[in-house]
Scaffold this active site. Structure first.
Site, PDB file in Angstrom:
ATOM      1  N   GLY A  58       0.930  -1.141   0.129  1.00  0.00           N
ATOM      2  CA  GLY A  58       0.059  -0.060   0.019  1.00  0.00           C
ATOM      3  C   GLY A  58       0.807   1.220  -0.225  1.00  0.00           C
ATOM      4  O   GLY A  58       0.256   2.530   0.615  1.00  0.00           O
ATOM      5  N   LYS A 111      18.099   0.911  -5.866  1.00  0.00           N
ATOM      6  CA  LYS A 111      18.749   2.062  -6.040  1.00  0.00           C
ATOM      7  C   LYS A 111      17.427   2.170  -6.290  1.00  0.00           C
ATOM      8  O   LYS A 111      16.135   2.190  -7.078  1.00  0.00           O
ATOM      9  CB  LYS A 111      19.472   1.708  -7.663  1.00  0.00           C
ATOM     10  CG  LYS A 111      19.911   2.438  -8.156  1.00  0.00           C
ATOM     11  CD  LYS A 111      20.600   3.233  -8.184  1.00  0.00           C
ATOM     12  CE  LYS A 111      20.965   5.312  -8.624  1.00  0.00           C
ATOM     13  NZ  LYS A 111      22.160   5.451  -7.670  1.00  0.00           N
ATOM     14  N   PHE A 112      17.587   3.819  -6.146  1.00  0.00           N
ATOM     15  CA  PHE A 112      16.093   4.659  -6.258  1.00  0.00           C
ATOM     16  C   PHE A 112      16.235   5.132  -8.032  1.00  0.00           C
ATOM     17  O   PHE A 112      17.350   6.186  -8.315  1.00  0.00           O
ATOM     18  CB  PHE A 112      16.389   6.014  -5.267  1.00  0.00           C
ATOM     19  CG  PHE A 112      14.725   6.856  -5.404  1.00  0.00           C
ATOM     20  CD1 PHE A 112      14.158   5.843  -4.701  1.00  0.00           C
ATOM     21  CD2 PHE A 112      15.152   7.921  -6.412  1.00  0.00           C
ATOM     22  CE1 PHE A 112      13.037   7.306  -4.866  1.00  0.00           C
ATOM     23  CE2 PHE A 112      14.079   8.577  -6.469  1.00  0.00           C
ATOM     24  CZ  PHE A 112      12.990   8.519  -5.688  1.00  0.00           C
ATOM     25  N   HIS A 159       5.102   2.845 -13.832  1.00  0.00           N
ATOM     26  CA  HIS A 159       4.791   1.757 -12.540  1.00  0.00           C
ATOM     27  C   HIS A 159       4.387   1.084 -14.097  1.00  0.00           C
ATOM     28  O   HIS A 159       2.442   1.681 -14.173  1.00  0.00           O
ATOM     29  CB  HIS A 159       4.171   1.709 -12.046  1.00  0.00           C
ATOM     30  CG  HIS A 159       3.757   0.428 -11.256  1.00  0.00           C
ATOM     31  ND1 HIS A 159       4.041   0.255  -9.645  1.00  0.00           N
ATOM     32  CD2 HIS A 159       2.592  -0.056 -11.609  1.00  0.00           C
ATOM     33  CE1 HIS A 159       3.625  -0.322  -9.411  1.00  0.00           C
ATOM     34  NE2 HIS A 159       2.311  -1.021 -10.331  1.00  0.00           N
ATOM     35  N   GLU A 213       3.745  -6.421 -10.384  1.00  0.00           N
ATOM     36  CA  GLU A 213       4.366  -5.407 -11.246  1.00  0.00           C
ATOM     37  C   GLU A 213       5.903  -5.221 -11.545  1.00  0.00           C
ATOM     38  O   GLU A 213       6.566  -5.713 -10.720  1.00  0.00           O
ATOM     39  CB  GLU A 213       4.021  -4.677 -10.116  1.00  0.00           C
ATOM     40  CG  GLU A 213       2.416  -4.729  -9.120  1.00  0.00           C
ATOM     41  CD  GLU A 213       2.379  -3.783  -8.603  1.00  0.00           C
ATOM     42  OE1 GLU A 213       1.014  -3.627  -7.570  1.00  0.00           O
ATOM     43  OE2 GLU A 213       3.239  -3.423  -7.694  1.00  0.00           O
ATOM     44  N   GLU A 228       7.855  -6.756  -7.390  1.00  0.00           N
ATOM     45  CA  GLU A 228       6.506  -7.362  -6.370  1.00  0.00           C
ATOM     46  C   GLU A 228       5.710  -8.154  -7.300  1.00  0.00           C
ATOM     47  O   GLU A 228       5.243  -7.582  -8.686  1.00  0.00           O
ATOM     48  CB  GLU A 228       6.336  -6.482  -5.493  1.00  0.00           C
ATOM     49  CG  GLU A 228       5.150  -5.934  -5.740  1.00  0.00           C
ATOM     50  CD  GLU A 228       4.232  -5.013  -4.961  1.00  0.00           C
ATOM     51  OE1 GLU A 228       3.920  -5.687  -3.083  1.00  0.00           O
ATOM     52  OE2 GLU A 228       3.304  -4.000  -5.030  1.00  0.00           O
ATOM     53  N   ASN A 267       1.725  -9.153  -6.676  1.00  0.00           N
ATOM     54  CA  ASN A 267       0.138  -8.980  -5.278  1.00  0.00           C
ATOM     55  C   ASN A 267      -0.107 -10.102  -5.756  1.00  0.00           C
ATOM     56  O   ASN A 267      -0.944 -10.225  -7.336  1.00  0.00           O
ATOM     57  CB  ASN A 267      -0.187  -7.899  -6.254  1.00  0.00           C
ATOM     58  CG  ASN A 267      -0.066  -6.626  -5.019  1.00  0.00           C
ATOM     59  OD1 ASN A 267       0.665  -6.627  -4.407  1.00  0.00           O
ATOM     60  ND2 ASN A 267       0.365  -5.708  -6.624  1.00  0.00           N
ATOM     61  N   ARG A 291      -3.471 -11.471  -5.791  1.00  0.00           N
ATOM     62  CA  ARG A 291      -5.464 -10.960  -5.475  1.00  0.00           C
ATOM     63  C   ARG A 291      -5.735 -10.430  -6.406  1.00  0.00           C
ATOM     64  O   ARG A 291      -5.007  -9.941  -6.861  1.00  0.00           O
ATOM     65  CB  ARG A 291      -4.711 -10.188  -3.420  1.00  0.00           C
ATOM     66  CG  ARG A 291      -4.818  -8.689  -3.526  1.00  0.00           C
ATOM     67  CD  ARG A 291      -4.612  -7.735  -3.665  1.00  0.00           C
ATOM     68  NE  ARG A 291      -4.385  -6.554  -3.790  1.00  0.00           N
ATOM     69  CZ  ARG A 291      -2.881  -5.707  -2.590  1.00  0.00           C
ATOM     70  NH1 ARG A 291      -2.196  -6.278  -2.838  1.00  0.00           N
ATOM     71  NH2 ARG A 291      -2.670  -5.043  -3.764  1.00  0.00           N
ATOM     72  N   VAL A 316      -7.318  -3.824  -7.151  1.00  0.00           N
ATOM     73  CA  VAL A 316      -8.545  -2.740  -6.789  1.00  0.00           C
ATOM     74  C   VAL A 316      -9.013  -2.273  -8.568  1.00  0.00           C
ATOM     75  O   VAL A 316     -10.137  -1.706  -8.784  1.00  0.00           O
ATOM     76  CB  VAL A 316      -7.892  -1.111  -6.740  1.00  0.00           C
ATOM     77  CG1 VAL A 316      -8.844   0.022  -6.903  1.00  0.00           C
ATOM     78  CG2 VAL A 316      -7.688  -1.369  -5.047  1.00  0.00           C
TER      79      VAL A 316
HETATM   80  P1  ADP Z   1       3.667  -1.330  -2.122  1.00  0.00           P
HETATM   81  O1  ADP Z   1       4.068  -2.527  -2.391  1.00  0.00           O
HETATM   82  O2  ADP Z   1       3.844  -1.005  -0.931  1.00  0.00           O
HETATM   83  O3  ADP Z   1       2.574  -1.045  -3.574  1.00  0.00           O
HETATM   84  P2  ADP Z   1       5.731  -1.240  -4.364  1.00  0.00           P
HETATM   85  O4  ADP Z   1       7.634  -2.412  -4.094  1.00  0.00           O
HETATM   86  O5  ADP Z   1       5.033  -1.939  -5.510  1.00  0.00           O
HETATM   87  O6  ADP Z   1       4.721  -1.271  -2.797  1.00  0.00           O
HETATM   88  O7  ADP Z   1       6.327  -0.244  -5.066  1.00  0.00           O
HETATM   89  C1  ADP Z   1       5.173   0.981  -5.011  1.00  0.00           C
HETATM   90  C2  ADP Z   1       5.504   2.470  -5.853  1.00  0.00           C
HETATM   91  O8  ADP Z   1       6.638   2.986  -4.585  1.00  0.00           O
HETATM   92  C3  ADP Z   1       5.784   2.358  -7.063  1.00  0.00           C
HETATM   93  O9  ADP Z   1       5.224   2.424  -8.365  1.00  0.00           O
HETATM   94  C4  ADP Z   1       7.571   3.531  -7.166  1.00  0.00           C
HETATM   95  O10 ADP Z   1       6.596   4.627  -7.171  1.00  0.00           O
HETATM   96  C5  ADP Z   1       8.092   3.876  -5.966  1.00  0.00           C
HETATM   97  N1  ADP Z   1       9.045   2.778  -5.898  1.00  0.00           N
HETATM   98  C6  ADP Z   1       9.041   1.542  -5.275  1.00  0.00           C
HETATM   99  N2  ADP Z   1      10.321   1.230  -5.723  1.00  0.00           N
HETATM  100  C7  ADP Z   1      11.107   2.344  -5.930  1.00  0.00           C
HETATM  101  C8  ADP Z   1      12.335   1.760  -6.531  1.00  0.00           C
HETATM  102  N3  ADP Z   1      13.046   1.323  -6.263  1.00  0.00           N
HETATM  103  N4  ADP Z   1      12.549   3.774  -6.913  1.00  0.00           N
HETATM  104  C9  ADP Z   1      11.475   4.905  -7.484  1.00  0.00           C
HETATM  105  N5  ADP Z   1      10.940   4.611  -6.853  1.00  0.00           N
HETATM  106  C10 ADP Z   1      10.390   3.717  -6.161  1.00  0.00           C
END
Ligand code: ADP
Length: 457
Positions: free
Chosen positions: A162, A199-200, A206, A273, A286, A288, A290, A293
């Site tokens: 989330g 890494k960011f 997405h 994802e 990751e 999901n 399930r 939404v």
């Molecule tokens: P959650 O399981 O809480 O949904 P996710 O791992 O799917 O978390 O990531 C949700 C959002 O967070 C991604 O769609 C993106 O916007 C941001 N995010 C996640 N990982 C990164 C990353 N390595 N670098 C930049 N943004 C990220």
């Protein structure tokens, strides 16, 4: 054939499940909390049973209470919707041991993908690209990796979801402090403090791939959804197909999703994802396990009812279509309408719906549990409606959504529709060239405009 399906959820998704069950000729029983007694799914289910007081921990998340309600009402299957118990391994195991069919994947499937760092390691072992990082929960080694891959990095909770339990780290100096903060947050929110590092990515998209796996080992994948319009890492608008993804990337993403689901023997509706960087390189983030939404956009462009398919799969039925039948037509966009005030930092706005006029006409689907006179309780998340538009082209889907915004009247509470109206007029959104950062930047510039106006007056 199931005799009776128990719905262990609330709101729009409970209604969505009831609709599919009715079309399949299945009886439904809903377990509801005291705060949801007057809700639409409770009125529309064939039977109802109270599972506890308003707080979710005492009702929708209370496993003994939900299991007892299933036993008392004689349901032979349970649909968990999304959130709540939908990915709860102990709950699924109890169902499996009690001969209650869980309409979702096996406990084993969830175990393989539920922990995000473990899922990443699994994907990596199948040669599916992942974002460079470090998957073990060891601070010192994680810091060493952060130095190696270079800042900024992102620390994530392995049990996170989330959009919560994530922290961007810009410099070495911040690392220790943010690791500890993230650990505490993860423990408080998910009951588990394990973290991992990535890494960011600066301006990724997405992109996700919906799939269905049946009990005979068949996997079918659906062309992508783009979920890059986000606030605080949470999706607000989703569309299919992505205006960014070409045929080559689509084939790659669907190929990775197919491979991962096939390897782990996945058996239900699920979503893989990815983040796609600005150079078009995809990385698994990751899975999901399930129904999500945003599933309606895929239903609309593919013409396949995912909810019904999910129920039929769990009955052991063969699906009436094959991968070759999955073709997409046109474009669908979904807006998650929340009971929040976007002009006051998205403050929740529960309360009584004094007036309600819903949009309609060609290419509009509305999934909602609200009605005139209904009081939105303050205990749960603020999603009150999913507004979905469809067009032969993206431009037509956008025009229809704009018309739907103008037709909609929701009186008595604040909603996020005024924000969506602005997004749907913005050249960047209209061009389809947005990343996950775009909405945050747009909101910042909007609030700067408001402050400048206030300073002038
Ligand atoms: P959650 O399981 O809480 O949904 P996710 O791992 O799917 O978390 O990531 C949700 C959002 O967070 C991604 O769609 C993106 O916007 C941001 N995010 C996640 N990982 C990164 C990353 N390595 N670098 C930049 N943004 C990220």
């Amino acid at each position: 054939m199931f005799r009776k399906v128990f719905i262990a959820n609330r709101g729009e998704i409970a209604l969505r499940v009831i609709r599919s069950c009715k079309e399949l000729g299945l009886n439904t029983v809903i377990g509801f909390s005291e705060a949801d007694r007057d809700s639409l799914p409770v009125k529309l289910a064939d039977e109802k049973i109270c599972i506890g007081p308003a707080p979710a921990s005492a009702s929708y998340l209370n496993i003994p209470s939900v299991i007892s309600a299933i036993e008392i009402t004689g349901a032979d299957a349970v649909h968990p919707g999304y959130g709540f118990l939908s990915e709860n391994i102990p709950f699924v195991e109890i169902c499996e041991a009690s001969r209650i069919v869980f309409i979702g994947p096996s406990a084993e499937n969830i175990r393989m993908m539920g922990d995000k760092s473990f899922a990443k390691k699994t994907a990596k072992s199948y040669k599916i690209p992942v974002i460079p990082g470090y998957e073990e929960n060891v601070l010192k080694a994680a810091l060493a990796h952060a130095k190696k891959i270079g800042f900024p990095v992102i620390i994530k909770a392995s049990a996170g979801g989330g959009g919560r339990g994530m922290r961007r780290v810009n410099t070495i100096d911040e690392f220790h402090k943010l690791w500890t903060t993230c650990q505490e947050e993860a423990k408080a929110s998910f009951g588990e403090s394990a973290l991992y590092l990535e890494k960011f990515l600066e301006r990724p998209r997405h992109i996700e791939v919906q799939l269905l796996g049946d009990k005979r080992g068949n996997i079918m994948v659906f062309p992508e959804r783009d979920c890059s319009i986000q606030r605080r890492h949470q999706k607000l608008i989703e569309e299919s197909p992505s205006p960014f993804v070409g045929e080559k990337l689509r084939r790659r993403l669907c190929g990775y999703a197919y491979k991962l689901a096939k390897k782990i023997g996945y058996r239900s509706a699920g979503t893989i994802e990815f983040l796609v960087d600005s150079d078009g390189r995809p990385y698994f983030i990751e899975m999901n396990t399930r129904i999500q939404v945003e599933h309606p956009v895929t239903e609309i462009v593919s013409g396949i009812d995912l909810l019904k398919s999910q129920i039929l799969i769990s009955q052991g039925d063969r699906l009436g279509f094959t991968q070759k039948d999955i073709k997409i037509k046109g474009c669908a966009i979904e807006c998650r309408i929340n009971a929040e005030d976007p002009s006051r930092n998205f403050m929740p706005s529960p309360g009584r719906i004094e007036k309600l006029v819903l949009p309609g006409g060609p290419g509009i689907r509305v999934d909602t549990h609200i009605y005139e006179g209904y009081t939105i309780p303050s205990y749960y998340d603020s999603l009150i409606m999913k507004l979905i538009s469809y067009g032969r082209t993206r431009a037509e889907a956008v025009e229809r959504m704009q018309r739907a915004f103008d037709e909609t009247v929701i009186g008595g509470i604040k909603t996020t529709i005024p924000l969506y109206k602005k997004i749907f007029e913005h050249p960047i959104f209209l061009s389809g060239r947005y990343s996950v950062k775009w909405l945050e930047n747009f909101l910042e510039s909007e609030s700067a405009k408001v402050s400048a106006e206030a300073a002038k007056n």
